[in-house]
Design a protein around this motif. Sequence first.
Motif, PDB file in Angstrom:
ATOM      1  N   ARG A 429       0.841  -1.201   0.026  1.00  0.00           N
ATOM      2  CA  ARG A 429       0.028  -0.154   0.081  1.00  0.00           C
ATOM      3  C   ARG A 429       0.846   1.348  -0.094  1.00  0.00           C
ATOM      4  N   PRO A 430       0.451   2.457  -0.579  1.00  0.00           N
ATOM      5  CA  PRO A 430       1.243   3.532  -0.732  1.00  0.00           C
ATOM      6  C   PRO A 430       1.095   4.336   0.755  1.00  0.00           C
ATOM      7  N   PHE A 431       2.118   5.067   0.775  1.00  0.00           N
ATOM      8  CA  PHE A 431       2.219   6.008   1.960  1.00  0.00           C
ATOM      9  C   PHE A 431       3.104   7.002   1.563  1.00  0.00           C
ATOM     10  N   ILE A 432       3.223   7.928   2.310  1.00  0.00           N
ATOM     11  CA  ILE A 432       3.945   9.257   2.151  1.00  0.00           C
ATOM     12  C   ILE A 432       4.595   9.555   3.545  1.00  0.00           C
ATOM     13  N   ARG A 433       6.016   9.891   3.451  1.00  0.00           N
ATOM     14  CA  ARG A 433       6.794   9.918   4.487  1.00  0.00           C
ATOM     15  C   ARG A 433       7.229  11.579   4.444  1.00  0.00           C
ATOM     16  N   ALA A 434       7.018  12.312   5.625  1.00  0.00           N
ATOM     17  CA  ALA A 434       7.681  13.761   5.595  1.00  0.00           C
ATOM     18  C   ALA A 434       8.443  13.837   6.907  1.00  0.00           C
ATOM     19  N   GLY A 435       9.656  14.271   6.559  1.00  0.00           N
ATOM     20  CA  GLY A 435      10.539  14.616   7.733  1.00  0.00           C
ATOM     21  C   GLY A 435      10.936  15.966   7.936  1.00  0.00           C
ATOM     22  N   PHE A 436      11.220  16.348   9.163  1.00  0.00           N
ATOM     23  CA  PHE A 436      11.761  17.636   9.638  1.00  0.00           C
ATOM     24  C   PHE A 436      13.498  17.479   9.963  1.00  0.00           C
ATOM     25  N   LYS A 437      13.974  18.782   9.522  1.00  0.00           N
ATOM     26  CA  LYS A 437      15.304  18.942   9.635  1.00  0.00           C
ATOM     27  C   LYS A 437      15.764  18.536  11.229  1.00  0.00           C
ATOM     28  N   PRO A 438      16.659  17.752  11.446  1.00  0.00           N
ATOM     29  CA  PRO A 438      17.176  17.342  13.003  1.00  0.00           C
ATOM     30  C   PRO A 438      17.585  18.575  13.758  1.00  0.00           C
ATOM     31  N   ALA A 439      18.443  19.523  12.934  1.00  0.00           N
ATOM     32  CA  ALA A 439      18.943  20.524  13.747  1.00  0.00           C
ATOM     33  C   ALA A 439      17.675  21.613  14.309  1.00  0.00           C
ATOM     34  N   VAL A 440      16.503  21.602  13.623  1.00  0.00           N
ATOM     35  CA  VAL A 440      15.541  22.428  14.259  1.00  0.00           C
ATOM     36  C   VAL A 440      14.746  21.799  15.297  1.00  0.00           C
ATOM     37  N   CYS A 441      14.603  20.255  15.022  1.00  0.00           N
ATOM     38  CA  CYS A 441      13.820  19.677  16.059  1.00  0.00           C
ATOM     39  C   CYS A 441      14.703  19.618  17.354  1.00  0.00           C
ATOM     40  N   ARG A 442      16.075  19.639  17.351  1.00  0.00           N
ATOM     41  CA  ARG A 442      16.846  19.707  18.321  1.00  0.00           C
ATOM     42  C   ARG A 442      16.768  20.761  19.183  1.00  0.00           C
ATOM     43  N   LEU A 443      16.654  22.006  18.654  1.00  0.00           N
ATOM     44  CA  LEU A 443      16.496  23.102  19.545  1.00  0.00           C
ATOM     45  C   LEU A 443      15.177  23.600  19.652  1.00  0.00           C
ATOM     46  N   CYS A 444      14.083  22.674  19.448  1.00  0.00           N
ATOM     47  CA  CYS A 444      12.627  22.978  19.579  1.00  0.00           C
ATOM     48  C   CYS A 444      12.294  22.589  21.101  1.00  0.00           C
ATOM     49  N   PRO A 445      11.859  23.776  21.886  1.00  0.00           N
ATOM     50  CA  PRO A 445      11.456  23.349  23.338  1.00  0.00           C
ATOM     51  C   PRO A 445      10.319  22.554  23.509  1.00  0.00           C
ATOM     52  N   ALA A 446       9.720  22.284  22.538  1.00  0.00           N
ATOM     53  CA  ALA A 446       8.408  21.094  22.340  1.00  0.00           C
ATOM     54  C   ALA A 446       8.772  19.752  22.029  1.00  0.00           C
ATOM     55  N   LYS A 447      10.188  19.707  21.811  1.00  0.00           N
ATOM     56  CA  LYS A 447      10.527  18.249  21.316  1.00  0.00           C
ATOM     57  C   LYS A 447      10.230  16.945  22.324  1.00  0.00           C
ATOM     58  N   CYS A 450       6.757  15.792  20.990  1.00  0.00           N
ATOM     59  CA  CYS A 450       6.871  15.695  19.760  1.00  0.00           C
ATOM     60  C   CYS A 450       7.350  14.321  19.185  1.00  0.00           C
ATOM     61  N   THR A 451       8.620  14.184  19.652  1.00  0.00           N
ATOM     62  CA  THR A 451       9.453  12.805  19.313  1.00  0.00           C
ATOM     63  C   THR A 451      10.617  12.415  20.099  1.00  0.00           C
ATOM     64  N   ARG A 452      10.755  11.245  20.257  1.00  0.00           N
ATOM     65  CA  ARG A 452      12.116  10.782  21.087  1.00  0.00           C
ATOM     66  C   ARG A 452      13.212  10.518  20.157  1.00  0.00           C
ATOM     67  N   ALA A 453      13.127  10.777  18.841  1.00  0.00           N
ATOM     68  CA  ALA A 453      14.425  10.220  17.912  1.00  0.00           C
ATOM     69  C   ALA A 453      14.874  11.857  17.655  1.00  0.00           C
ATOM     70  N   ALA A 454      15.793  11.859  16.779  1.00  0.00           N
ATOM     71  CA  ALA A 454      16.542  13.114  16.532  1.00  0.00           C
ATOM     72  C   ALA A 454      15.641  13.962  15.717  1.00  0.00           C
ATOM     73  N   SER A 455      14.582  13.606  14.854  1.00  0.00           N
ATOM     74  CA  SER A 455      13.705  14.624  14.492  1.00  0.00           C
ATOM     75  C   SER A 455      12.401  13.573  14.197  1.00  0.00           C
ATOM     76  N   ARG A 456      11.201  14.515  13.840  1.00  0.00           N
ATOM     77  CA  ARG A 456       9.873  13.763  13.908  1.00  0.00           C
ATOM     78  C   ARG A 456       9.779  13.639  12.098  1.00  0.00           C
ATOM     79  N   ARG A 457       9.405  12.367  12.098  1.00  0.00           N
ATOM     80  CA  ARG A 457       9.287  11.753  10.689  1.00  0.00           C
ATOM     81  C   ARG A 457       7.853  11.244  10.748  1.00  0.00           C
ATOM     82  N   LEU A 458       6.798  11.681   9.840  1.00  0.00           N
ATOM     83  CA  LEU A 458       5.420  11.431   9.673  1.00  0.00           C
ATOM     84  C   LEU A 458       5.178  10.441   8.662  1.00  0.00           C
ATOM     85  N   SER A 459       4.408   9.397   8.932  1.00  0.00           N
ATOM     86  CA  SER A 459       4.036   8.544   7.671  1.00  0.00           C
ATOM     87  C   SER A 459       2.592   8.833   7.540  1.00  0.00           C
TER      88      SER A 459
END
Length: 553
Positions: A429-447, A450-459
């Motif tokens: 089945r098809p799906f779409i994966r969108a990712g955010f830059k790790p440098a931005v997520c690392r400095l985000c106060p709401a991390k 949001c995610t426990r990885a280096a950056s949030r990746r949405l499927s």
Amino acid sequence: MSLRLQSPLPPVPEDTARVAQIAFRRGNPYLLLRTRLGTIFADTEFADLYPARGQPAYAPWCLALVTLLQFREGLSDRQAAEAVRARIDWKYLLALDLTDPGFDYSVLCEFRGRLLQHEATGRLLARILDAARDQGVLKGHGRQRTDSTHVLAAVRDLNRIELLAETLRAALNAVAALVPDWLRRVVPSDWHERYDRRIEDARLPTTGLKREVYVLQVGADGCRLLDALDGADAPPLAVALPSVAVLRRVWARHFARAGDGSPLAGAGIRLRPVQGRGPGDRIESPYDVDARFRAKSGTDWTGYMVHLTETCDPDLPRLVVHTDTTPANVHEAMRTAAIHAALASSGLLPCEHLVDAAYVSAEHLVTARERHGIALIGPTRPNQSWQMREEDAFQVTDFAVDWERHRVRCPEGHESTSWGAYRDKASGRPFIRAGFKPAVCRLCPAKPRCTRAASRRLSLHPRAEHEALAAARQRQESEEGRRLYGQRKGIEATIAQGVRSFGLRRARYRGLAKTTLQSVATAAALNVDRLAAWLSLRPLAPTRTSRFKALTA
């Protein structure tokens, strides 16, 4: 047998009508059905099931009605034939004279065989639905609901050792009935000690080593029989027996040729491990090769699943419009599209279809709407990510998706930097994966939310499915949506009635085709019961109130 068409069908004899009216002064459902619906069936509807020449057959319209009455009252073939001879209400419905002797009970089995041979079992239910249409109590494009229940196969549960030995024994019995002289030359005398009696009646070895030796001996015996059937002098009729084909499938799944010289590997046979067995589907019994094992919600059984779809429009009777019977290991989600296709072919597509979570997926929501114009209503499957379990965590629905720009904006206002279309390796089945830059997520106060990885990746699902899921979840959380979906639970009462009063839970016959016939006939009989109640203005039975609860009333 041939069919001699009766046109028109005979009316109720005067003596039968007079005695029936006297005997049932307060009314009778069968008398009411005959008065309001007529004969329901006609011989012309079954004309293609009979050859043009031969001895005249018993009227198929009568046999179809008797089949429904038989399932309505839970009667065997003998009991149903006796009811035709002895009961006045049955004679009235079938337009028989009081002195009519009826027919031999074997005629019912022969009639079911014709329905199965010509794949005409659906006519039993279809004609009842046509009669309901004629009465104006069944309309298309309304509201329907679906649920399923398990059906126990008409075979004994076998463990692995019993399955292997009983499969070999079944094949030996079938070959012995066909070519006894050939089998007598092939098998050694000690086989009678192991396979003369049913395996569950024998005393199997209890210790590990002795049981292993016994199983390998059974495997070696089965291979010896198969090798003999593969020989040049093997009778062709014996080779083509269904029980021999089952033996081949079971042996291919459970045994392998060892060839390692092990003293336990009799005739070079090795038992496959429980995990990772050989090729082929899992057979649970040699006497019902379609039955499968399944465990669901704390219940495990060997047999089938039956899916019932009924109407639930206000001020109309609840009629079963479709049944779908599958082996037990077929998941409900694989039947949603098939149920919609069957409803479309019969002209009974609903506008709203209420189902539980097992029937709902993003793909089903889109397909039902675009292909059939159906609003599939049911709870969506929950997301298993940790964000769903944390109260303040950011979920997928908190992200804004810009489908034209291929961008996703997080709750903190940051946009994704990657976007790609992929296919799931397992399902395709098809799906779409969108990712955010790790440098931005690392400095985000709401991390932490949001995610426990280096950056949030949405499927994400494709756009149509994503939006359909979002709309379904929004409707599910609204008060109106909860009230609408609350009507789905009514199908559970229908299943309970089918189980307790119509024997739906236990298969009468063996095999998927015959079990399908049983579910169709049961649904038609259930509709007969409900139409009789509706025509007699009998209200639905209220829920019982306990004496203790009545104290507060």
